[in-house]
Design a protein around this motif. Sequence first.
Motif, short mmCIF file in Angstrom:
data_model
loop_
_atom_site.label_atom_id
_atom_site.label_comp_id
_atom_site.label_asym_id
_atom_site.label_seq_id
_atom_site.Cartn_x
_atom_site.Cartn_y
_atom_site.Cartn_z
N LEU A 37 0.80 -1.21 0.00
CA LEU A 37 0.00 0.00 0.00
C LEU A 37 0.84 1.27 0.00
O LEU A 37 1.41 1.64 1.02
CB LEU A 37 -0.92 0.02 1.23
CG LEU A 37 -1.93 -1.10 1.33
CD1 LEU A 37 -2.70 -0.99 2.64
CD2 LEU A 37 -2.88 -1.07 0.16
N PRO A 38 0.88 1.97 -1.12
CA PRO A 38 1.64 3.22 -1.15
C PRO A 38 0.95 4.34 -0.37
O PRO A 38 1.57 5.34 -0.05
CB PRO A 38 1.70 3.56 -2.65
CG PRO A 38 0.53 2.87 -3.24
CD PRO A 38 0.31 1.63 -2.41
N PHE A 39 -0.31 4.15 -0.03
CA PHE A 39 -1.08 5.18 0.68
C PHE A 39 -1.32 4.80 2.15
O PHE A 39 -2.24 5.30 2.79
CB PHE A 39 -2.41 5.46 -0.03
CG PHE A 39 -3.27 4.24 -0.25
CD1 PHE A 39 -4.24 3.89 0.67
CD2 PHE A 39 -3.11 3.46 -1.39
CE1 PHE A 39 -5.04 2.77 0.47
CE2 PHE A 39 -3.92 2.35 -1.61
CZ PHE A 39 -4.89 2.01 -0.67
N ALA A 68 -14.47 1.22 5.82
CA ALA A 68 -15.28 0.00 5.67
C ALA A 68 -15.14 -0.54 4.25
O ALA A 68 -15.02 -1.75 4.04
CB ALA A 68 -16.74 0.29 6.00
N TYR A 69 -15.16 0.34 3.25
CA TYR A 69 -14.99 -0.10 1.87
C TYR A 69 -13.63 -0.77 1.69
O TYR A 69 -13.50 -1.80 1.03
CB TYR A 69 -15.13 1.08 0.91
CG TYR A 69 -15.08 0.65 -0.54
CD1 TYR A 69 -16.20 0.13 -1.16
CD2 TYR A 69 -13.90 0.74 -1.27
CE1 TYR A 69 -16.15 -0.30 -2.47
CE2 TYR A 69 -13.84 0.33 -2.58
CZ TYR A 69 -14.97 -0.19 -3.18
OH TYR A 69 -14.92 -0.62 -4.47
N PRO A 78 -11.32 -6.33 -7.60
CA PRO A 78 -10.78 -7.22 -6.57
C PRO A 78 -9.36 -6.85 -6.17
O PRO A 78 -8.51 -6.55 -7.02
CB PRO A 78 -10.81 -8.59 -7.25
CG PRO A 78 -11.82 -8.47 -8.34
CD PRO A 78 -11.76 -7.03 -8.80
N ASP A 79 -9.11 -6.85 -4.86
CA ASP A 79 -7.80 -6.45 -4.33
C ASP A 79 -6.68 -7.41 -4.71
O ASP A 79 -5.52 -7.06 -4.60
CB ASP A 79 -7.88 -6.33 -2.81
CG ASP A 79 -8.77 -5.17 -2.37
OD1 ASP A 79 -9.02 -4.27 -3.19
OD2 ASP A 79 -9.20 -5.18 -1.22
N VAL A 80 -7.00 -8.61 -5.17
CA VAL A 80 -5.95 -9.56 -5.52
C VAL A 80 -5.31 -9.24 -6.87
O VAL A 80 -4.26 -9.79 -7.18
CB VAL A 80 -6.48 -11.02 -5.53
CG1 VAL A 80 -6.90 -11.44 -4.15
CG2 VAL A 80 -7.61 -11.19 -6.51
N LEU A 81 -5.90 -8.35 -7.64
CA LEU A 81 -5.30 -7.97 -8.92
C LEU A 81 -4.11 -7.06 -8.67
O LEU A 81 -4.25 -6.04 -7.99
CB LEU A 81 -6.33 -7.26 -9.81
CG LEU A 81 -7.51 -8.09 -10.29
CD1 LEU A 81 -8.47 -7.22 -11.07
CD2 LEU A 81 -7.03 -9.24 -11.15
N ASP A 88 -9.34 1.25 -6.65
CA ASP A 88 -10.65 1.74 -6.22
C ASP A 88 -10.64 2.09 -4.73
O ASP A 88 -11.23 3.09 -4.32
CB ASP A 88 -11.76 0.75 -6.55
CG ASP A 88 -11.58 -0.61 -5.90
OD1 ASP A 88 -10.42 -1.02 -5.71
OD2 ASP A 88 -12.60 -1.25 -5.60
N ASP A 89 -9.92 1.30 -3.93
CA ASP A 89 -9.80 1.62 -2.50
C ASP A 89 -9.11 2.97 -2.32
O ASP A 89 -9.54 3.80 -1.52
CB ASP A 89 -9.00 0.54 -1.77
CG ASP A 89 -9.68 -0.82 -1.79
OD1 ASP A 89 -10.93 -0.86 -1.85
OD2 ASP A 89 -8.96 -1.83 -1.75
N ALA A 90 -8.03 3.19 -3.08
CA ALA A 90 -7.30 4.45 -2.99
C ALA A 90 -8.18 5.62 -3.44
O ALA A 90 -8.13 6.70 -2.85
CB ALA A 90 -6.03 4.38 -3.84
N ALA A 91 -8.99 5.41 -4.48
CA ALA A 91 -9.87 6.48 -4.97
C ALA A 91 -10.92 6.84 -3.92
O ALA A 91 -11.19 8.03 -3.69
CB ALA A 91 -10.54 6.06 -6.27
#
Length: 125
Positions: A37-39, A68-69, A78-81, A88-91
């Motif tokens: 995670l860079p963020f 929560a997201y 999907p986070d496995v990609l 999308d999580d970062a956005a």
Amino acid sequence: MATEHSVGFEPADRLAQDRESVRKQFWRKLKKLAVKLPFMEDLLAAYYCAFDRQTPRHVQAALLGALAYFILPFDFVPDVLPILGFGDDAAILATALRMVATHINDDHREAAKRAMARGLDEEEA
């Protein structure tokens, strides 16, 4: 019932209502993914702001929804990609941070740095 602003985010909205579940699942997922995670520092600062009693309720709600997201096992991408998985999580997090940036203060950022330095140990959080 979904509102116009929460269409597609109902699972995150429901999870955000349970602060203790967000707290526990956040640390579990963060520890597994920390190196990817860079963020991470921003994510931790948002976490500390969301659980700060001095943070206004509307700010806590926005941040808890974004957190929560992040911890949900399913999302739009999907986070496995590799690389794209957390886009999308970062956005979502970036949008929440922009909305409430004035409420994330130096104490929250310092707490994030301390958590990173001690290896993300939630016991001392």
